[in-house]
Motif scaffolding. Structure first.
Motif, PDB file in Angstrom:
ATOM      1  N   SER A  20       0.777  -1.060  -0.044  1.00 37.72           N
ATOM      2  CA  SER A  20      -0.137  -0.107  -0.022  1.00 37.72           C
ATOM      3  C   SER A  20       0.672   1.246   0.038  1.00 37.72           C
ATOM      4  CB  SER A  20      -1.019  -0.019   1.273  1.00 37.72           C
ATOM      5  OG  SER A  20      -1.664  -1.025   1.379  1.00 37.72           O
ATOM      6  N   ILE A  21       1.914   1.304   0.821  1.00 40.53           N
ATOM      7  CA  ILE A  21       2.878   2.433   0.704  1.00 40.53           C
ATOM      8  C   ILE A  21       3.420   2.741  -0.700  1.00 40.53           C
ATOM      9  CG2 ILE A  21       5.032   3.177   1.562  1.00 40.53           C
ATOM     10  CD1 ILE A  21       4.330   1.783   4.225  1.00 40.53           C
ATOM     11  N   GLY A  22       3.670   1.436  -1.422  1.00 44.83           N
ATOM     12  CA  GLY A  22       4.247   1.811  -2.829  1.00 44.83           C
ATOM     13  C   GLY A  22       3.208   2.424  -3.811  1.00 44.83           C
ATOM     14  N   LEU A  23       1.884   1.916  -3.489  1.00 44.68           N
ATOM     15  CA  LEU A  23       0.767   2.574  -4.411  1.00 44.68           C
ATOM     16  C   LEU A  23       0.666   3.891  -3.976  1.00 44.68           C
ATOM     17  CD1 LEU A  23      -1.850  -0.360  -4.141  1.00 44.68           C
ATOM     18  CD2 LEU A  23      -0.562   0.250  -6.112  1.00 44.68           C
ATOM     19  N   PHE A  24       0.684   4.336  -2.564  1.00 46.67           N
ATOM     20  CA  PHE A  24       0.678   5.631  -2.326  1.00 46.67           C
ATOM     21  C   PHE A  24       1.873   6.547  -2.600  1.00 46.67           C
ATOM     22  CE2 PHE A  24       1.796   8.999   0.785  1.00 46.67           C
ATOM     23  CZ  PHE A  24       0.668   9.770   0.921  1.00 46.67           C
ATOM     24  N   GLU A  25       2.960   6.010  -2.918  1.00 46.61           N
ATOM     25  CA  GLU A  25       4.247   6.615  -3.595  1.00 46.61           C
ATOM     26  C   GLU A  25       3.842   7.025  -5.037  1.00 46.61           C
ATOM     27  OE1 GLU A  25       6.698   7.981  -2.018  1.00 46.61           O
ATOM     28  OE2 GLU A  25       6.370   6.900  -0.111  1.00 46.61           O
ATOM     29  N   ARG A  26       3.309   6.238  -5.624  1.00 48.20           N
ATOM     30  CA  ARG A  26       2.848   6.503  -7.057  1.00 48.20           C
ATOM     31  C   ARG A  26       1.673   7.554  -6.979  1.00 48.20           C
ATOM     32  NH1 ARG A  26       1.447   1.027  -9.874  1.00 48.20           N
ATOM     33  NH2 ARG A  26       0.788   2.218 -11.693  1.00 48.20           N
ATOM     34  N   LEU A  27       0.845   7.382  -5.997  1.00 47.11           N
ATOM     35  CA  LEU A  27      -0.157   8.455  -5.999  1.00 47.11           C
ATOM     36  C   LEU A  27       0.386   9.979  -5.642  1.00 47.11           C
ATOM     37  CD1 LEU A  27      -3.357   9.199  -6.271  1.00 47.11           C
ATOM     38  CD2 LEU A  27      -3.633   8.456  -3.721  1.00 47.11           C
ATOM     39  N   SER A  28       1.464   9.749  -4.960  1.00 45.82           N
ATOM     40  CA  SER A  28       2.052  10.950  -4.412  1.00 45.82           C
ATOM     41  C   SER A  28       2.736  11.973  -5.400  1.00 45.82           C
ATOM     42  CB  SER A  28       3.160  10.751  -3.228  1.00 45.82           C
ATOM     43  OG  SER A  28       2.644  10.183  -1.957  1.00 45.82           O
ATOM     44  N   VAL A  29       3.063  11.163  -6.637  1.00 47.06           N
ATOM     45  CA  VAL A  29       3.602  11.833  -7.651  1.00 47.06           C
ATOM     46  C   VAL A  29       2.608  12.529  -8.437  1.00 47.06           C
ATOM     47  CG1 VAL A  29       4.655  11.416  -9.828  1.00 47.06           C
ATOM     48  CG2 VAL A  29       5.521   9.921  -7.984  1.00 47.06           C
ATOM     49  N   HIS A  30       1.443  12.154  -8.375  1.00 44.82           N
ATOM     50  CA  HIS A  30       0.443  12.903  -9.377  1.00 44.82           C
ATOM     51  C   HIS A  30      -0.135  13.919  -8.158  1.00 44.82           C
ATOM     52  CE1 HIS A  30      -0.333  10.072 -12.473  1.00 44.82           C
ATOM     53  NE2 HIS A  30       0.050   9.349 -11.459  1.00 44.82           N
ATOM     54  N   GLY A  31       0.053  13.899  -6.757  1.00 43.61           N
ATOM     55  CA  GLY A  31      -0.603  14.809  -6.029  1.00 43.61           C
ATOM     56  C   GLY A  31       0.638  15.801  -6.096  1.00 43.61           C
ATOM     57  N   ARG A  87     -10.770  20.516  -9.741  1.00 45.77           N
ATOM     58  CA  ARG A  87     -11.380  20.223  -8.664  1.00 45.77           C
ATOM     59  C   ARG A  87     -11.573  18.542  -8.996  1.00 45.77           C
ATOM     60  NH1 ARG A  87     -15.385  23.999 -10.176  1.00 45.77           N
ATOM     61  NH2 ARG A  87     -15.056  26.101  -8.799  1.00 45.77           N
ATOM     62  N   GLU A  88     -11.850  18.268 -10.027  1.00 48.53           N
ATOM     63  CA  GLU A  88     -11.971  16.951 -10.395  1.00 48.53           C
ATOM     64  C   GLU A  88     -10.723  16.090 -10.113  1.00 48.53           C
ATOM     65  OE1 GLU A  88     -13.381  13.825 -13.942  1.00 48.53           O
ATOM     66  OE2 GLU A  88     -13.343  15.962 -14.364  1.00 48.53           O
ATOM     67  N   ARG A  89      -9.735  16.656 -10.440  1.00 52.57           N
ATOM     68  CA  ARG A  89      -8.267  15.992 -10.314  1.00 52.57           C
ATOM     69  C   ARG A  89      -8.200  15.774  -8.540  1.00 52.57           C
ATOM     70  NH1 ARG A  89      -3.541  18.538 -13.699  1.00 52.57           N
ATOM     71  NH2 ARG A  89      -2.409  16.739 -12.545  1.00 52.57           N
ATOM     72  N   VAL A  90      -8.379  16.932  -8.077  1.00 54.78           N
ATOM     73  CA  VAL A  90      -8.244  17.029  -6.718  1.00 54.78           C
ATOM     74  C   VAL A  90      -8.982  16.027  -5.924  1.00 54.78           C
ATOM     75  CG1 VAL A  90      -8.458  18.392  -4.370  1.00 54.78           C
ATOM     76  CG2 VAL A  90      -7.495  19.401  -6.521  1.00 54.78           C
ATOM     77  N   GLU A  91     -10.680  15.845  -6.303  1.00 51.42           N
ATOM     78  CA  GLU A  91     -11.281  14.876  -5.922  1.00 51.42           C
ATOM     79  C   GLU A  91     -10.796  13.298  -6.101  1.00 51.42           C
ATOM     80  OE1 GLU A  91     -14.466  13.545  -3.719  1.00 51.42           O
ATOM     81  OE2 GLU A  91     -13.921  15.676  -4.010  1.00 51.42           O
ATOM     82  N   ARG A  92     -10.209  13.130  -7.087  1.00 63.19           N
ATOM     83  CA  ARG A  92      -9.657  11.708  -7.269  1.00 63.19           C
ATOM     84  C   ARG A  92      -8.613  11.422  -6.824  1.00 63.19           C
ATOM     85  NH1 ARG A  92      -9.114  11.313 -13.831  1.00 63.19           N
ATOM     86  NH2 ARG A  92      -8.506   8.998 -13.157  1.00 63.19           N
ATOM     87  N   ILE A  93      -7.679  12.394  -6.440  1.00 68.81           N
ATOM     88  CA  ILE A  93      -6.522  11.887  -5.716  1.00 68.81           C
ATOM     89  C   ILE A  93      -6.787  11.767  -4.100  1.00 68.81           C
ATOM     90  CG2 ILE A  93      -4.309  12.803  -5.048  1.00 68.81           C
ATOM     91  CD1 ILE A  93      -4.005  14.102  -7.665  1.00 68.81           C
ATOM     92  N   THR A  94      -7.591  12.742  -3.574  1.00 68.48           N
ATOM     93  CA  THR A  94      -8.018  12.786  -2.301  1.00 68.48           C
ATOM     94  C   THR A  94      -8.947  11.494  -2.043  1.00 68.48           C
ATOM     95  OG1 THR A  94      -9.783  14.144  -2.489  1.00 68.48           O
ATOM     96  CG2 THR A  94      -7.783  15.191  -1.984  1.00 68.48           C
TER      97      THR A  94
END
Length: 261
Positions: A95-106, A133-140
């Motif tokens: 899960s931490i690995g997936l979050f690191e990939r998500l953090s790049v987009h964030g 707003r849509e991108r922020v909603e998807r990432i959050t």
């Protein structure tokens, strides 16, 4: 001699290399600590500034500040939850690995929102707000899904552990209330051997023979007479002194016979 010098030189070189390596590692650790402290301080300052802008400004700048604050807060909370849970649950490393990939987009979205805060063309920025707003909603939403899943997993494990502990405590409490098992059972004392009863008038070593009393009426036996049936004489007792006999003392004077001279 040359071999000894060579060995000493090699040892000295090894100690120097080890000292340099340790110094580099210490400097690197100190630098990382300083960078981490600076990053945390910068993040705190930026979050405080964004809160002030979100409440103090209206229109596009205020909405951009709210989007950035929401994005940063969600990512930071998810990161803390995952790293805290990974210390106890190794399955969260994926899960931490997936979050690191998500953090790049964030981080990319946060940098884009920061540039739009300084954009002078407000009309163009307003046109892009729905997409932002849509991108922020998807990432959050993705970050919150990971965070709440990790928390639910930790809570489930805690409830299972608590249920198992409660069952063990109930069993132990029932064992403590079982007085029949908890009361100590003492061994019964062994029965004492019964002594044979002697016949009337017989003599046993454990009890002295009865002495005849004067009122019984028989003649008193002399102490030196032997008992009937035995050849051993009894010891003679000292006879009492006759009080009628006069007692003489060393200071009494003897009477002299009278002379006729």
């Amino acid at each position: 001699m040359e071999a000894v010098i060579l060995i000493l030189a090699l040892l000295f070189a090894a100690f120097v290399a080890l000292g340099v390596y340790a110094g580099v590692k210490a400097v690197g650790a100190a630098k990382r600590g300083v960078d981490r402290t600076i990053s945390q301080a910068r993040r705190t300052v930026e979050d405080t500034t964004l809160r002030a802008k979100s409440f103090g400004q209206v229109g596009v700048p205020g909405e951009l500040a709210q989007l950035r604050l929401r994005l940063r807060s969600s990512m930071k909370a998810t990161q803390d939850a995952l790293h805290a849970g990974a210390a106890e649950d190794a399955s969260l490393r994926e899960s931490i690995g997936l979050f690191e990939r998500l953090s790049v987009h964030g981080r990319e979205l946060d940098e884009e929102l920061r540039r739009l805060e300084r954009e002078p063309d407000r009309d163009r920025t307003t046109e892009r707000l729905p997409q932002l707003r849509e991108r922020v909603e998807r990432i959050t939403h993705s970050a919150e899904s990971l965070r709440w899943a990790a928390r639910d997993r930790a809570r489930t494990f805690a409830e299972d552990d608590l249920e198992s502990l409660t069952t063990q405590i109930d069993v132990e409490a029932g064992a403590l209330r079982d007085w029949s098992r908890s009361r100590p059972v003492w061994p019964e004392p062994a029965a004492e051997p019964t002594r044979p009863t002697a016949a009337p008038g017989s003599w046993t070593p454990s009890s002295p023979a009865p002495r005849p009393s004067a009122a019984a009426g028989g003649p008193e036996r002399a102490p030196d007479d032997a008992a009937p049936g035995t050849g051993d004489p009894q010891p003679r007792a000292i006879p009492p002194r006759d009080p009628r006999r006069s007692m003489t003392y060393s200071w009494d004077k003897t009477a002299r016979p009278e002379t006729t001279n």
